[in-house]
Design an enzyme around this catalytic site. Sequence first.
Site, PDB file in Angstrom:
ATOM      1  N   HIS A 197       0.826  -1.207   0.000  1.00 36.76           N
ATOM      2  CA  HIS A 197       0.000   0.000   0.000  1.00 36.76           C
ATOM      3  C   HIS A 197       0.861   1.258   0.000  1.00 36.76           C
ATOM      4  O   HIS A 197       0.509   2.266  -0.618  1.00 36.76           O
ATOM      5  CB  HIS A 197      -0.927  -0.003   1.214  1.00 36.76           C
ATOM      6  CG  HIS A 197      -2.187  -0.773   0.985  1.00 36.76           C
ATOM      7  ND1 HIS A 197      -3.061  -1.103   1.993  1.00 36.76           N
ATOM      8  CD2 HIS A 197      -2.732  -1.275  -0.146  1.00 36.76           C
ATOM      9  CE1 HIS A 197      -4.076  -1.773   1.491  1.00 36.76           C
ATOM     10  NE2 HIS A 197      -3.901  -1.886   0.198  1.00 36.76           N
ATOM     11  N   ARG A 304     -11.009  -7.194  -8.680  1.00 34.38           N
ATOM     12  CA  ARG A 304     -10.719  -8.243  -7.697  1.00 34.38           C
ATOM     13  C   ARG A 304     -11.825  -8.284  -6.656  1.00 34.38           C
ATOM     14  O   ARG A 304     -12.192  -7.256  -6.090  1.00 34.38           O
ATOM     15  CB  ARG A 304      -9.379  -7.985  -7.011  1.00 34.38           C
ATOM     16  CG  ARG A 304      -8.176  -7.931  -7.940  1.00 34.38           C
ATOM     17  CD  ARG A 304      -6.903  -7.694  -7.131  1.00 34.38           C
ATOM     18  NE  ARG A 304      -5.716  -7.646  -7.958  1.00 34.38           N
ATOM     19  CZ  ARG A 304      -5.171  -6.530  -8.438  1.00 34.38           C
ATOM     20  NH1 ARG A 304      -5.740  -5.368  -8.161  1.00 34.38           N
ATOM     21  NH2 ARG A 304      -4.086  -6.567  -9.172  1.00 34.38           N
ATOM     22  N   ARG A 340     -13.551 -10.643 -11.695  1.00 32.08           N
ATOM     23  CA  ARG A 340     -12.879 -11.932 -11.484  1.00 32.08           C
ATOM     24  C   ARG A 340     -13.492 -12.621 -10.274  1.00 32.08           C
ATOM     25  O   ARG A 340     -13.631 -12.016  -9.209  1.00 32.08           O
ATOM     26  CB  ARG A 340     -11.375 -11.721 -11.248  1.00 32.08           C
ATOM     27  CG  ARG A 340     -10.601 -13.033 -11.115  1.00 32.08           C
ATOM     28  CD  ARG A 340      -9.115 -12.801 -10.918  1.00 32.08           C
ATOM     29  NE  ARG A 340      -8.813 -12.259  -9.606  1.00 32.08           N
ATOM     30  CZ  ARG A 340      -7.583 -11.914  -9.211  1.00 32.08           C
ATOM     31  NH1 ARG A 340      -6.565 -12.039 -10.057  1.00 32.08           N
ATOM     32  NH2 ARG A 340      -7.367 -11.429  -8.008  1.00 32.08           N
ATOM     33  N   GLU A 441      -2.928 -17.844 -16.601  1.00 34.90           N
ATOM     34  CA  GLU A 441      -1.833 -17.539 -15.671  1.00 34.90           C
ATOM     35  C   GLU A 441      -1.070 -18.785 -15.261  1.00 34.90           C
ATOM     36  O   GLU A 441      -0.155 -18.726 -14.432  1.00 34.90           O
ATOM     37  CB  GLU A 441      -2.373 -16.810 -14.438  1.00 34.90           C
ATOM     38  CG  GLU A 441      -3.586 -17.451 -13.819  1.00 34.90           C
ATOM     39  CD  GLU A 441      -4.277 -16.553 -12.817  1.00 34.90           C
ATOM     40  OE1 GLU A 441      -3.627 -15.671 -12.242  1.00 34.90           O
ATOM     41  OE2 GLU A 441      -5.487 -16.743 -12.596  1.00 34.90           O
ATOM     42  N   ASN A 464       1.698 -11.764 -13.929  1.00 35.23           N
ATOM     43  CA  ASN A 464       2.381 -11.904 -12.642  1.00 35.23           C
ATOM     44  C   ASN A 464       2.547 -13.375 -12.271  1.00 35.23           C
ATOM     45  O   ASN A 464       3.643 -13.846 -11.950  1.00 35.23           O
ATOM     46  CB  ASN A 464       1.610 -11.177 -11.545  1.00 35.23           C
ATOM     47  CG  ASN A 464       1.534  -9.683 -11.774  1.00 35.23           C
ATOM     48  OD1 ASN A 464       2.054  -9.176 -12.748  1.00 35.23           O
ATOM     49  ND2 ASN A 464       0.879  -8.986 -10.876  1.00 35.23           N
ATOM     50  N   ASP A 465       1.437 -14.116 -12.310  1.00 33.34           N
ATOM     51  CA  ASP A 465       1.508 -15.535 -11.981  1.00 33.34           C
ATOM     52  C   ASP A 465       2.103 -16.355 -13.112  1.00 33.34           C
ATOM     53  O   ASP A 465       2.827 -17.323 -12.878  1.00 33.34           O
ATOM     54  CB  ASP A 465       0.111 -16.073 -11.635  1.00 33.34           C
ATOM     55  CG  ASP A 465      -0.263 -15.795 -10.185  1.00 33.34           C
ATOM     56  OD1 ASP A 465       0.649 -15.541  -9.381  1.00 33.34           O
ATOM     57  OD2 ASP A 465      -1.457 -15.833  -9.853  1.00 33.34           O
ATOM     58  N   ARG A 475       8.236 -14.130  -6.734  1.00 37.87           N
ATOM     59  CA  ARG A 475       8.682 -12.776  -6.991  1.00 37.87           C
ATOM     60  C   ARG A 475       9.014 -11.995  -5.727  1.00 37.87           C
ATOM     61  O   ARG A 475       9.862 -11.101  -5.747  1.00 37.87           O
ATOM     62  CB  ARG A 475       7.610 -12.035  -7.791  1.00 37.87           C
ATOM     63  CG  ARG A 475       8.074 -10.667  -8.201  1.00 37.87           C
ATOM     64  CD  ARG A 475       6.995  -9.946  -8.969  1.00 37.87           C
ATOM     65  NE  ARG A 475       7.470  -8.621  -9.334  1.00 37.87           N
ATOM     66  CZ  ARG A 475       6.717  -7.698  -9.876  1.00 37.87           C
ATOM     67  NH1 ARG A 475       5.468  -7.945 -10.119  1.00 37.87           N
ATOM     68  NH2 ARG A 475       7.199  -6.516 -10.176  1.00 37.87           N
ATOM     69  N   CYS A 512      -3.595  -8.325 -18.041  1.00 35.17           N
ATOM     70  CA  CYS A 512      -3.885  -7.531 -16.837  1.00 35.17           C
ATOM     71  C   CYS A 512      -2.783  -7.623 -15.780  1.00 35.17           C
ATOM     72  O   CYS A 512      -2.971  -7.159 -14.665  1.00 35.17           O
ATOM     73  CB  CYS A 512      -5.218  -7.964 -16.230  1.00 35.17           C
ATOM     74  SG  CYS A 512      -5.261  -9.678 -15.661  1.00 35.17           S
TER      75      CYS A 512
END
Length: 581
Positions: A197, A304, A340, A441, A464-465, A475, A512
């Site tokens: 954050h 999300r 999603r 992913e 990312n995945d 990561r 995305c």
Amino acid sequence: MASLAIHGIGVSRGYAIGRVYRLQRAQTEIVEYELQAAQLDAEIERYRTGLELARAELRAIRERIPAASPTDVAAFIDTHLLMLNDSLLAKAPLEIIRSQRCNAEWALKIQRDRIVQVFEDMDDEYLRTRKDDVDHVVARIHRILLAGAENPVGDLSLPRFAKRIVIADDLTPADTILMQNQGVLAFVTEYGGPLSHTAILARSLEIPAIVGARQVRRYLRDDEIVVVDGVRGVVLAGLDELSLDFYRARQQQEQQRRHALTAFSHQPALTRDGTRIALHANIELLEDATAALRVSADGVGLYRTEFLYMNRAEPPGEEEQLAVFLDVIRAMEQRPITIRTLDLGADKQVDGGRTDAPLANNPALGLRAIRLCLREPDLFRPQLRAILRASHYGRLRLMLPMLSSIQEVQQTQLLIAELKQELREQGLPFDEQLPVGGMIEVPAAAVCAPLFARQLDFLSIGTNDLIQYALAIDRIDDEVNYLYDPLHPAVLQLIHMTIRAGREVGIPVSLCGEMAGEPRYTKLLLGLGLTEFSMHPANLLEVKQVITQSECIPLQTQVKDLLHTHDAERFIEKLLGLVAP
């Protein structure tokens, strides 16, 4: 004096030149001691008082946020306030004090460890970094409870950060907001990641920032002049005047670049050779919709839903989810929204849910996302019904995470057909043609993309995945994250295969993951044939600028040549021609 370069992760681009202020916090050492039965009520009251003081501090910080600040600034403070009011921190430590007859600090530590373990077992790296917020809130309570401990707000309220570069172990969102109010130039932390954050907030506030610069407080001195290069993720000390002039020029160029970006807010994302590119936003909170509209996003490419399920004893019901989805539809002013479905695991629901489920040996490969939802239809059905009902009021798409087999798609489609029939019988309206898509992913899904493309209405690549699974790299593990490489030939081939599979059957394919929001990869992705991007709203205008300066057809020719290059040196040489420095 010799120059020194300390590398970290640049999370908010920009350049800053100024004097160092090292923020040294007193370490809160937590010790356990046993209480007598007669002392328990007083200890419980002490904890409640500490909790209320922590709330008061955060409320005071929130009141100091300028009215013109981005909406997500206040949202971060609100998140911490909600955590302080949640039973996980407001009630559970009291039960530990009673049952174990221990002091409040130790009870809070026990509860903190329980919560953090749940987050650490999550595979989704964005959700995993939420453990930092738990630590920030718990540390605030601990500092209040410990007699003589440094008061964080009292320290940060002093006007000592104006025109300074703050060096710290870590910063909370509250720290960041207070520093920004005082005119901090930049900050560098030893810990933290690009999805924290604090990192997101730094980007929203346009403060140059670097995280993960290990040992930085050890090597820099108070008041020495340093340069923070948020673009390359490096702190430079001991520079001569010629080098400082170079970075002063970079600062001016960056200011001009940011000013120029505002001109792209209402321009279409159109390449020079006339290809229209769709630019969508990734969101998770209602406040994010405002940020998406501010940069004229074409819609939401990834909404999300996991936060609806977290920090609660029972999962949200159909009506609650429907209300949230309708709020987002209204906020996005009828732009398309891709929702999603739940992407959590059986052992990953904080407070409640399947608390009796044993922790998986490897949660990343365990019962999670679509696997969990199909295993537990009582969890899945309310969300699907809520999405179907919301589809009557807006332009929705439903997206399934972590697909690895066609059977998962077919099972979900059967369940959706059953729920549609239920809604018809109940007289509840919904979009009969609601598009259903899937996230690519998992490498197996990318390899089988032609099969998925024939079963689904759209595909979305979650890089990312996909990168983590393809390269076997965690990561956010500092020991191996240097191997995380979006430009690995295998990764590019998987992305290309997926885009080609969608094109062959005429369905849209979006991307995305973080690659979508990284301007230096934009031309490469255009060359791979990508025409739909979804990213954090803060990155959208910069990506749009690159798009308007690009031509798709020459880029596609270059990428085709690249993908057919098998000599390693030639591959790198051609790749560098497609990726911005």
